[in-house]
Design a protein around this motif. Structure first.
Motif, PDB file in Angstrom:
ATOM      1  N   ASP A  73      40.970  13.627   0.049  1.00 51.94           N
ATOM      2  CA  ASP A  73      41.060  14.970  -0.515  1.00 51.94           C
ATOM      3  C   ASP A  73      39.702  15.543  -0.885  1.00 51.94           C
ATOM      4  O   ASP A  73      39.622  16.614  -1.502  1.00 51.94           O
ATOM      5  CB  ASP A  73      41.957  14.952  -1.760  1.00 51.94           C
ATOM      6  N   VAL A  74      38.635  14.866  -0.531  1.00 48.36           N
ATOM      7  CA  VAL A  74      37.276  15.297  -0.855  1.00 48.36           C
ATOM      8  C   VAL A  74      36.664  15.970   0.369  1.00 48.36           C
ATOM      9  O   VAL A  74      36.747  15.443   1.485  1.00 48.36           O
ATOM     10  CB  VAL A  74      36.420  14.092  -1.291  1.00 48.36           C
ATOM     11  N   PRO A  75      36.030  17.129   0.193  1.00 47.56           N
ATOM     12  CA  PRO A  75      35.412  17.814   1.341  1.00 47.56           C
ATOM     13  C   PRO A  75      34.140  17.107   1.798  1.00 47.56           C
ATOM     14  O   PRO A  75      33.650  16.181   1.136  1.00 47.56           O
ATOM     15  CB  PRO A  75      35.089  19.198   0.778  1.00 47.56           C
ATOM     16  N   ALA A  76      33.604  17.553   2.906  1.00 44.43           N
ATOM     17  CA  ALA A  76      32.359  16.983   3.424  1.00 44.43           C
ATOM     18  C   ALA A  76      31.240  17.154   2.397  1.00 44.43           C
ATOM     19  O   ALA A  76      31.060  18.234   1.824  1.00 44.43           O
ATOM     20  CB  ALA A  76      31.977  17.669   4.726  1.00 44.43           C
ATOM     21  N   CYS A  77      30.506  16.071   2.159  1.00 44.27           N
ATOM     22  CA  CYS A  77      29.464  16.077   1.127  1.00 44.27           C
ATOM     23  C   CYS A  77      28.085  15.816   1.735  1.00 44.27           C
ATOM     24  O   CYS A  77      27.956  15.264   2.829  1.00 44.27           O
ATOM     25  CB  CYS A  77      29.775  15.005   0.077  1.00 44.27           C
ATOM     26  N   ASP A  78      27.066  16.214   0.978  1.00 41.05           N
ATOM     27  CA  ASP A  78      25.682  16.002   1.395  1.00 41.05           C
ATOM     28  C   ASP A  78      25.182  14.609   1.021  1.00 41.05           C
ATOM     29  O   ASP A  78      24.354  14.022   1.720  1.00 41.05           O
ATOM     30  CB  ASP A  78      24.780  17.057   0.742  1.00 41.05           C
ATOM     31  N   PHE A  79      25.679  14.110  -0.112  1.00 42.12           N
ATOM     32  CA  PHE A  79      25.287  12.791  -0.600  1.00 42.12           C
ATOM     33  C   PHE A  79      26.526  12.036  -1.052  1.00 42.12           C
ATOM     34  O   PHE A  79      27.523  12.627  -1.466  1.00 42.12           O
ATOM     35  CB  PHE A  79      24.308  12.901  -1.782  1.00 42.12           C
ATOM     36  N   VAL A 100      31.942  11.463   3.582  1.00 40.04           N
ATOM     37  CA  VAL A 100      30.556  11.001   3.647  1.00 40.04           C
ATOM     38  C   VAL A 100      30.114  10.711   5.084  1.00 40.04           C
ATOM     39  O   VAL A 100      29.104  10.038   5.303  1.00 40.04           O
ATOM     40  CB  VAL A 100      30.354   9.750   2.763  1.00 40.04           C
ATOM     41  N   ALA A 101      30.858  11.245   6.061  1.00 42.46           N
ATOM     42  CA  ALA A 101      30.551  10.967   7.469  1.00 42.46           C
ATOM     43  C   ALA A 101      29.159  11.432   7.854  1.00 42.46           C
ATOM     44  O   ALA A 101      28.518  10.838   8.733  1.00 42.46           O
ATOM     45  CB  ALA A 101      31.594  11.633   8.366  1.00 42.46           C
ATOM     46  N   ASP A 102      28.657  12.499   7.220  1.00 36.74           N
ATOM     47  CA  ASP A 102      27.313  12.989   7.522  1.00 36.74           C
ATOM     48  C   ASP A 102      26.479  13.086   6.246  1.00 36.74           C
ATOM     49  O   ASP A 102      25.640  13.968   6.104  1.00 36.74           O
ATOM     50  CB  ASP A 102      27.387  14.349   8.213  1.00 36.74           C
ATOM     51  N   ALA A 103      26.725  12.150   5.327  1.00 35.17           N
ATOM     52  CA  ALA A 103      26.016  12.149   4.042  1.00 35.17           C
ATOM     53  C   ALA A 103      25.028  10.991   3.990  1.00 35.17           C
ATOM     54  O   ALA A 103      25.187   9.980   4.680  1.00 35.17           O
ATOM     55  CB  ALA A 103      27.017  12.030   2.896  1.00 35.17           C
ATOM     56  N   ALA A 104      24.009  11.143   3.171  1.00 36.89           N
ATOM     57  CA  ALA A 104      23.150  10.013   2.818  1.00 36.89           C
ATOM     58  C   ALA A 104      23.814   9.329   1.626  1.00 36.89           C
ATOM     59  O   ALA A 104      24.084   9.971   0.612  1.00 36.89           O
ATOM     60  CB  ALA A 104      21.755  10.499   2.441  1.00 36.89           C
ATOM     61  N   VAL A 105      24.081   8.035   1.745  1.00 43.35           N
ATOM     62  CA  VAL A 105      24.909   7.330   0.767  1.00 43.35           C
ATOM     63  C   VAL A 105      24.095   6.227   0.103  1.00 43.35           C
ATOM     64  O   VAL A 105      23.477   5.399   0.782  1.00 43.35           O
ATOM     65  CB  VAL A 105      26.166   6.736   1.436  1.00 43.35           C
ATOM     66  N   VAL A 106      24.126   6.202  -1.233  1.00 45.01           N
ATOM     67  CA  VAL A 106      23.394   5.200  -2.001  1.00 45.01           C
ATOM     68  C   VAL A 106      24.376   4.285  -2.726  1.00 45.01           C
ATOM     69  O   VAL A 106      25.427   4.717  -3.197  1.00 45.01           O
ATOM     70  CB  VAL A 106      22.435   5.868  -3.023  1.00 45.01           C
TER      71      VAL A 106
END
Length: 312
Positions: A73-79, A100-106
């Motif tokens: 239920d979360v939209p596309a994110c940057d991070f 998070v398909a196109d996010a930088a993930v920490v």
């Protein structure tokens, strides 16, 4: 174009326990940042949506976050920021994979190996290490217990660009959690791992706080030996520690004497611990570089044996 026309920077916080909640709340204070928090605890999620995410303790404020129990239920994110317990990393990230398909993930998790799991699921990964501490006081309320810096750097096998690392570090710093962007974040990560691996299993096995473990004559000797064993692994692996783990021990005695580490809290609740990514992570790296780690191996065997006793 007006300020309201600028698209927000979306950050998905995956796992909204104490650490996830603290980072979500501080990020949500930054103008232009929209935080989406994912956690399976429905009561916590409902409280955040209804009343905001309240921070108490070292800071007092309420942040607006968008909380969901289902990552789909979360939209596309940057991070993305992963703050689950290590055993839940894969399932949690997979559950929010579209976001998070196109996010930088920490990863801001304990131990070693979390970034490797995340890197199997997303294209750009950031190695993270933190010393901030807190606890969930009630649904929708997180207590901020101990401040501390964060250190982020590109995860070497599948790195996020340095610009994205610096951007996320600036956002967290602007929100009140000072974060350093480094080209190589292995040093601070290993400094924390060594301290935790030297103290947490002993606390978990004895029921003693960190301070009592470190000041007990017999246990203190084991802490020092566990540190020395892990330092030998780092030396062979070419990892330069940011500071001596013994300094962290001294700080724990002075500032967190009565603190119960998460491994002890897990044992008291009869939950699976993170022994595999703490002492187990040290042992795995030792095997990779050819350094024996019998003391860390013993900690893994003892804590895993304790976990098995609950089922028995």
């Amino acid at each position: 174009m007006t300020g309201s026309d600028i698209a927000p920077i979306r950050v998905a916080v995956i796992g909204c326990g104490a650490i996830g909640s603290l980072y979500a709340a501080h990020l949500a204070r930054v103008p232009g940042v929209q935080v989406w928090a994912v956690d399976p605890w429905a009561e916590h999620v409902d409280a955040m949506n209804a009343r905001g995410l309240r921070v108490t303790g070292l800071a007092e404020f309420v942040a607006t976050v968008n909380a969901r129990t289902d990552g789909r239920d979360v939209p596309a994110c940057d991070f993305g920021l992963v703050a689950t317990k290590a055993p839940h990393t894969r399932a949690a990230v997979e559950g929010a994979r579209a976001a998070v398909a196109d996010a930088a993930v920490v990863s801001v998790q304990n131990g070693l190996g979390n970034e490797e799991v995340i890197a199997e699921l997303v294209p750009r990964v950031i190695r993270g290490s933190i010393v901030t501490a807190g606890a969930i006081a009630a649904p929708g309320v997180v207590r901020y217990d101990a401040p501390g810096d964060s250190w982020f750097g590109p995860f070497e096998p599948r790195p996020a660009p340095m610009g994205e690392v610096e951007h996320l570090a600036r956002l967290l710093t602007d929100g009140g959690l000072r974060t350093h962007a480094l080209k190589d974040a292995r040093g601070p990560q290993w400094t924390k791992v060594i301290f935790n691996a030297a103290t947490s299993p002993l606390a978990a096995l004895t029921g003693l706080s960190v301070g009592r473990v470190c000041t007990d004559t017999g246990l203190g000797r084991q802490v020092d030996r566990l540190i020395a064993e892990a330092e030998a692994v780092c030396e062979r692996a070419g990892i330069v520690l940011t500071r001596s783990p013994r300094e962290a021990v001294a700080e724990a005695i002075a500032e967190a004497y009565h603190h119960k580490p998460s491994m002890l809290q897990d044992v008291l609740a009869r939950r699976a611990t993170e022994i595999d990514v703490l002492n187990g992570g040290v042992s795995a790296e030792g095997r990779r570089v050819g350094v024996p780690t019998p003391l860390h191996d013993a900690m893994v065997a003892l804590v895993q044996g304790l976990e098995r006793s609950w089922a028995a």
